[in-house]
Design a protein around this motif. Sequence first.
Motif, short mmCIF file in Angstrom:
data_model
loop_
_atom_site.label_atom_id
_atom_site.label_comp_id
_atom_site.label_asym_id
_atom_site.label_seq_id
_atom_site.Cartn_x
_atom_site.Cartn_y
_atom_site.Cartn_z
N HIS A 234 0.84 -1.20 0.00
CA HIS A 234 0.00 0.00 0.00
C HIS A 234 0.87 1.25 0.00
N THR B 53 0.55 4.37 0.99
CA THR B 53 0.64 5.14 2.24
C THR B 53 1.51 4.42 3.26
N MET C 287 -5.61 4.60 11.49
CA MET C 287 -5.74 4.31 10.06
C MET C 287 -4.79 3.18 9.67
N ASP D 116 -5.24 3.41 4.71
CA ASP D 116 -6.22 4.48 4.46
C ASP D 116 -7.63 4.13 4.90
N LYS D 117 -7.76 3.15 5.79
CA LYS D 117 -9.06 2.81 6.35
C LYS D 117 -8.97 2.83 7.87
#
Length: 481
Positions: free
Chosen positions: A171, A173, A209, A212-213
Amino acid sequence: MLKKLHFILIGFGLTLVTPLKAEFTVAQIPPLTNKTPITLVAEKGFWTDYLTQEMLPKFTEKTGVSVKVVSTELESMFNLQTQALKQGEGKYDLLTMEAGWAKEWAANGYTVPLVQLAKLYDPDGEKAMQWYLEPYYPSLLNILSYSGEIHAIPYNNYVMGSHYRADLFNHPTEQADFLKRFGYPLIPATTPEELLDQGMFFTRKAGSMLADKMLTHDFYGLALMSGNKPHINDEFSSMLWSLGGAWMLPQYNQQQITHFEVPIINHEAIKTADIYRKLMAYAVPANEQFAFNEAANAIATGKAAIWPFAYNNLWSISFRVEKNIPGARLAVAQVPGGHPYNGAYAFAVSYDSKNPQAAYWLLKYMGTYEAQYAYALGGGNPCRMDVVTAAEFNKEELREIAGAFNASHIANLFWSTKVLTLGHFTTTAMGQIYPELSQACYAASNNATDSTDIFIKLSTKIKNIQNTYGEVPAIDKNNNK
């Protein structure tokens, strides 16, 4: 046509040159003169079900020999069979063993060398067994051998790999945040120190987070088999070996072990315990019962990012995360440190079998390509190179069962003859020593200060057990500087 395996031994390494294929089938079993029914001990689960429903009826139809199956849990197998073997009453014809028992049982005369059986019952004699064993991993055959003779055929390989959430590692991020925080890319850990960084990084509270969730529950970097169970030793051993340490070291004269050296102060074990306790701070909370099932389920239910010392025969359990968590993707790497715990469960013919002829042929049938292929399709981790490397297991639709096969293949080849350099795989007293290792590792994992005394006492116990039950003595290795 049987294709022979050609390989080149270089020091303690093995390089494969040609592909493998063995074509032995039940149809090749010759008429048997002994029709006495035989009894097989097998672990409970899908493999025993497959044997009972598919293979054993074919064997009985071909040979006229009926087979009784004693299905039992692995935890009770050692004592169940050992007590019967001590009595010599011929209760079990085919035994199931964990690799750690193999040399102990062979040294006690409980199992029969496969070549000896082949010479008695196989039309092609010794050559037939040599050809038959070619597709099997040398690492497993070396573990299951005694005095240069192989006594058992493995069917379930539990070599380790690191099961991790590739969707998190990939991911953007997470990659950017990890690089900024630790100064190197987020890729599977190759050392315990990198694993500690990753465990710390991925451990987060509910409301934080992740990819991003927002998390609705606490999330952990790691799943460790840190309960008061044997498996904590396997994690410790993997880390210990990667640090250049060992619980005991065989010393050779030519190819014969003359004695074992046991460190007075096991500095590598002490360092392992220190690292392990630090890792536990970022692992899914565990109780005394937390072992392989719990660790696999922690991955499967989306509670952890990495099971760093996973048994690859649990891949199909870990893989459930892809069904349970939207967008999850599971992958496997070699364990941090590159020294995965290794071994297998195997079948052997007992010395007091009432029908060793039938037992030999059933043993050989249960290790065929057909059987190992079926075992793989059922979710097991096979022990034959030709099955593991079969082209169809590279297909995406079979990743649920075979996603760790290539990692297991690499790990098994790594250990080919290296297993002979560790006392863990060469002593004839490991059945007695192993519980002491597990207890010491668990104690060290819960010791908040210093584990030196724990491992000094463990070394003393190892020496005493080896000198009481082993075939060659154990002496101090003076490394207390």
